[in-house]
Write an enzyme that holds these catalytic residues in place. Structure first.
Site, PDB file in Angstrom:
ATOM      1  N   SER A   1       0.284   1.099  -6.758  1.00 41.71           N
ATOM      2  CA  SER A   1      -0.250   2.378  -6.326  1.00 41.71           C
ATOM      3  C   SER A   1      -0.584   2.342  -4.825  1.00 41.71           C
ATOM      4  O   SER A   1       0.291   2.036  -4.027  1.00 41.71           O
ATOM      5  CB  SER A   1      -1.478   2.729  -7.178  1.00 41.71           C
ATOM      6  OG  SER A   1      -1.798   4.080  -7.033  1.00 41.71           O
TER       7      SER A   1
ATOM      8  N   ASP B   1       4.928   7.381 -15.756  1.00 46.25           N
ATOM      9  CA  ASP B   1       4.078   7.559 -14.571  1.00 46.25           C
ATOM     10  C   ASP B   1       4.462   8.861 -13.880  1.00 46.25           C
ATOM     11  O   ASP B   1       5.521   8.961 -13.275  1.00 46.25           O
ATOM     12  CB  ASP B   1       4.279   6.359 -13.637  1.00 46.25           C
ATOM     13  CG  ASP B   1       3.384   6.411 -12.404  1.00 46.25           C
ATOM     14  OD1 ASP B   1       2.731   7.448 -12.166  1.00 46.25           O
ATOM     15  OD2 ASP B   1       3.331   5.396 -11.684  1.00 46.25           O
TER      16      ASP B   1
ATOM     17  N   HIS C   1       0.615   5.824 -15.162  1.00 45.52           N
ATOM     18  CA  HIS C   1       0.448   5.130 -13.885  1.00 45.52           C
ATOM     19  C   HIS C   1      -0.373   3.848 -14.027  1.00 45.52           C
ATOM     20  O   HIS C   1      -0.073   2.833 -13.409  1.00 45.52           O
ATOM     21  CB  HIS C   1      -0.233   6.088 -12.908  1.00 45.52           C
ATOM     22  CG  HIS C   1      -0.411   5.538 -11.536  1.00 45.52           C
ATOM     23  ND1 HIS C   1       0.655   5.188 -10.733  1.00 45.52           N
ATOM     24  CD2 HIS C   1      -1.528   5.266 -10.816  1.00 45.52           C
ATOM     25  CE1 HIS C   1       0.190   4.731  -9.573  1.00 45.52           C
ATOM     26  NE2 HIS C   1      -1.109   4.765  -9.597  1.00 45.52           N
TER      27      HIS C   1
END
Lengths: 212, 398
Positions: B167, B333, B366
Site C-alpha cells: 500500500s 483489492d 486490500h
C-alpha cells in the site's frame, strides 16, 4: 534432465523434446524472454545449464505463481496484448514454444517477437504431420491423438498451421530462418538433408530459429 | 516486562508521548542536516524513530528496509508500545520466517509525518514549544524516502538488499527504486500503484473532512485545548476500513447478522454486526493514532504520482534500472486493483527490468497484504531466496 514423454499441451509439466532443441540454440549468458513459459521448466533449465538472464510471460495465473515461488522472473501476461510493452531488441533470444498456435493473432505476435529479440526461437506442432492428415482424409474427423489431445470445441489451439505454412509466414514478415529442426513422433530429429515436404509430412513438430 | 495501558485514556496519553519520546531508538538530525521537503522548505531539526531486527553483516549487504502503510508504524515485528499487540507484519518478519531475521538485518522506520516518534504534526515544534499541528509542511512520499535514505546512510549501508512494503509502503518501495535504484538490489511492492486514483483521493477526502468537522479538532490545535477529535477520526477510520476489505469478505464475515440481539431495535444502535465491528475499528484506532498525522499521511498518498514526476512516462521512472522487482496484487483489492500493479509491470518491461508479478486470488481485499496469505508468502519467499542467491548472500549470516 530431458524426459522421454512428449506432450503438447500449453503449460505442461513434462519437459518436451522441443525444449531440448530450443535450449541447444541459446548462447550461454544470454538475455532470454520465454513467452508462454508455463511453469518455467525451460527457464530453469536455461538458468542451470547456460546461466542465462531469463524472464518469462505466462497466461495462466497458476503457472506464474508457481514460477515466482521458485524464484523465476515471470509475470502474468498475454502474448497477444502484452508484447507491445517490450522495447526493441531488448533480448538476445525470445522463445515462443508451442504457443503460437494458441494466440489470437499469430502474425502480429511473430512480428513483435522479431522486434523484441535479436533471435527468435519458435516451436510449433505441425498440423501437416501424417497422422493428422490421415485422421482428416480417412476418418473425416479433426485429429485427436496423444500429441493433439483436445477436441475441436475445447482446444486452446485456435491457429494450427503446418511447417510449410509457418515458413510462408516467416517469408511474409521478412524473417530469415537461421536454423530449423523437425522432430518425428518419438522426438527424433529428422535428417537435415531432407526436403521441406518430407519434414512437413513426417515432422510432428518443428523448431525454428529466426532473425529479422 | 512492559505493562500495556488498559484504559483508552491511558493509551491516548502514551500515544501522545510516543510521538515525542518514543520507546524505539531515535536518530536525530540537527540544523546541519535538514530534510529537504517537496513543499520547498527544509524540515530541521527532525528525528526518525525506527526498529531493527537481526544483525547487519560485515559487508553490510544483508539489509532489508520495510516500509509501513498509511496507519502503520516502525513496530513491524515487535509488541506495539501502545496497543500491546504483535507487530503489524509479525507473520512475515522474524527468526526462520520469510523475512528471516537470522539471515537479514531488517529496518523499519516511522515515516516523517507519522505519530510514533518520527517528526510529525504531533511532535513538539522547537520554535513554539507546542506540537506542530498544521504548521508542519505537507509531507510527500519522496520526502519520507529521503528521510529513510538518511537513516540507511547512518547505518553505513550502500545498497539495501531489499526494500519491501504494501500500500503506502509499496509507494515508498517504488519511489526508492525510481530515485535511488542503484542502492536497491531488489524491491517488493505489494497492493500498490504508481499513483493514487481519483476514487482513492475521494475516500481520503471524506476521511479528512470527518476529522476537520469534529469541533474537538480545533483547527488542528487540539493539543493546546487538551482535546482530541476522536469522533471525527473514528468516522474517518470506519469509512477507510471498508475500502480495505471486499464486499464478499464483509458478507462472508458478517452477512446481515445482528449484534447481541434477536431482532431489529427500530433505532440507531449498532443492530448489525458490521456496524459494531466498524465502531470498534474506529474507537481502537483513535487510541493509537494522531488525527493530524492522519491528514498528513492521506495527503502524502494523494500527491503520489510517479509518472507525473517523469513527464507522464512511467517507464522513464525506471529507465536503466538494475533492481529486481516483485509486484503482487490481490483480485479483490478495489483500492489498488491489479491494473495498477500491471501498469508498473508494463513500465518495468519497457525499461528491460527484471520483474516478477503475481496476482493472488483472495476475497480479503486490500488488507490481504497484512494477513497470512500462503500464496503471497510463497511468492515473497521465492523472490527473496532467488535474489539472495544472485547476491551471493549466505544462507544464514550469523
Amino acid at each position: 534432465m530431458i524426459q522421454a514423454e512428449p506432450q503438447l499441451t500449453i503449460g505442461d509439466t513434462e519437459v518436451r523434446f522441443d525444449l531440448d532443441v530450443v535450449a541447444s540454440y541459446i548462447k550461454p549468458g544470454a538475455k532470454v524472454l520465454d513467452v508462454g513459459c508455463g511453469n518455467g521448466l525451460l527457464l530453469e533449465l536455461l538458468a542451470a545449464q547456460k546461466n542465462v538472464d531469463g524472464r518469462g510471460v505466462e497466461l495462466s495465473q497458476r503457472g506464474v505463481n508457481n514460477c515466482v515461488a521458485r524464484g523465476l522472473s515471470v509475470i502474468q501476461g498475454d502474448a497477444d496484448t502484452d508484447l507491445v510493452f517490450y522495447p526493441d531488441r531488448g533480448f538476445d533470444f525470445v522463445i515462443l514454444s508451442q504457443t503460437l498456435q494458441a494466440t489470437k493473432n499469430p502474425k502480429e505476435v511473430l512480428q513483435h517477437l522479431l522486434r523484441i529479440g535479436e533471435r527468435v526461437i519458435v516451436s510449433i506442432p505441425n498440423f501437416g504431420y501424417w497422422p493428422n492428415r490421415l485422421a482428416l482424409a480417412l476418418k473425416g474427423r479433426m485429429p485427436v491423438n496423444r500429441h493433439l489431445p483436445y477436441s475441436w470445441y475445447d482446444t486452446p489451439n485456435i491457429h494450427f498451421c503446418t511447417i510449410r505454412d509457418f515458413v510462408n509466414l516467416c517469408d511474409e514478415v521478412g524473417a530469415k530462418v537461421e536454423s530449423a529442426a523437425a522432430l518425428d513422433g518419438s522426438g527424433q530429429k529428422i535428417g537435415l538433408s531432407m526436403p521441406w515436404w518430407f519434414w512437413n509430412f513426417f515432422g510432428q513438430q518443428a523448431v525454428f530459429m529466426l532473425r529479422r | 516486562m512492559t505493562i500495556f495501558p488498559k484504559t483508552a485514556r491511558a493509551r491516548r496519553l502514551i500515544a501522545a508521548d510516543e510521538a515525542n519520546n518514543p520507546t524505539s531508538p531515535v536518530l536525530k538530525f540537527g540544523p546541519d542536516k535538514p530534510l529537504m521537503l517537496d513543499a520547498g522548505v527544509e524540515l530541521s531539526p527532525f528525528q526518525i524513530a525506527y526498529q531493527t531486527y537481526g544483525t547487519l553483516n560485515e559487508a553490510r549487504s544483508n539489509a532489508i528496509l520495510v516500509c509501513h502503510a498509511l496507519t502503520g508504524d516502525q513496530h513491524a515485528a515487535n509488541k506495539h508500545p501502545v496497543t500491546g499487540k504483535d507487530g503489524w507484519w509479525d507473520v512475515l518478519i522474524g527468526p526462520g520466517k520469510i523475512v528471516d531475521t537470522n539471515r537479514f538485518f531488517v529496518i523499519c522506520s516511522n515515516v516523517i509525518g507519522g505519530c510514533l516518534g518520527s517528526t510529525g504534526p504531533a511532535s513538539i515544534n522547537p520554535t513554539t514549544n507546542k506540537p506542530y499541528g498544521l504548521d508542519l509542511p505537507v509531507i510527500t512520499i519522496p520526502d519520507m524516502v529521503r528521510a529513510q535514505v538518511m537513516l540507511v546512510d547512518h547505518f553505513g549501508i550502500d545498497t539495501l538488499f531489499c526494500v519491501i512494503g504494501g500500500s503506502m509502503g509499496g509507494m515508498q518501495v517504488l519511489e526508492w527504486a525510481s530515485s535511488y535504484g542503484e542502492r536497491v538490489f531488489s524491491a517488493v511492492a505489494i497492493a500498490t500503484g504508481p499513483r493514487h486514483s481519483s476514487q482513492n483521493i475521494a475516500f481520503h477526502e471524506v476521511g479528512r473532512q470527518a476529522v476537520m468537522a469534529d469541533p474537538d479538532w480545533c483547527g488542528g490545535k487540539y493539543f493546546d485545548e487538551n482535546k482530541r477529535p476522536a469522533k471525527g477520526l473514528a468516522v474517518a477510520r470506519m469509512a477507510a476500513h471498508i475500502t480495505y476489505l471486499s464486499e464478499s469478505a464483509l458478507h462472508r464475515k458478517f452477512g446481515r447478522n445482528l449484534q447481541d440481539r434477536e431482532q431489529l431495535t427500530f433505532g440507531f444502535d449498532a443492530d448489525f454486526q458490521i456496524e459494531s465491528y466498524l465502531r470498534h475499528q474506529g474507537m481502537t484506532f483513535v487510541d493509537r493514532f494522531d488525527a493530524n498525522s492522519y491528514l498528513y499521511m492521506t495527503r502524502a498518498m494523494d500527491y503520489f504520482d510517479l509518472a507525473a514526476d517523469h513527464d507522464g512516462r512511467l517507464a522513464d521512472a525506471f529507465a536503466g534500472t538494475s533492481t529486481r522487482f516483485c509486484l503482487v496484487s490481490f483480485t479483490s483489492d478495489w483500492l489498488f486493483p491489479t491494473e495498477q500493479s500491471r501498469s508498473v509491470v508494463h513500465a518495468l518491461n519497457a525499461s528491460g527490468a527484471s520483474v516478477s508479478f503475481v496476482e493472488i486470488e483472495t476475497d480479503r481485499g486490500h488488507d490481504a497484504f497484512l494477513l497470512d496469505e500462503p500464496e503471497l508468502f510463497a511468492a515473497i519467499r521465492g523472490f527473496i531466496s532467488s535474489a539472495a542467491r544472485a547476491k551471493d548472500l549466505a544462507e544464514v549470516t550469523q
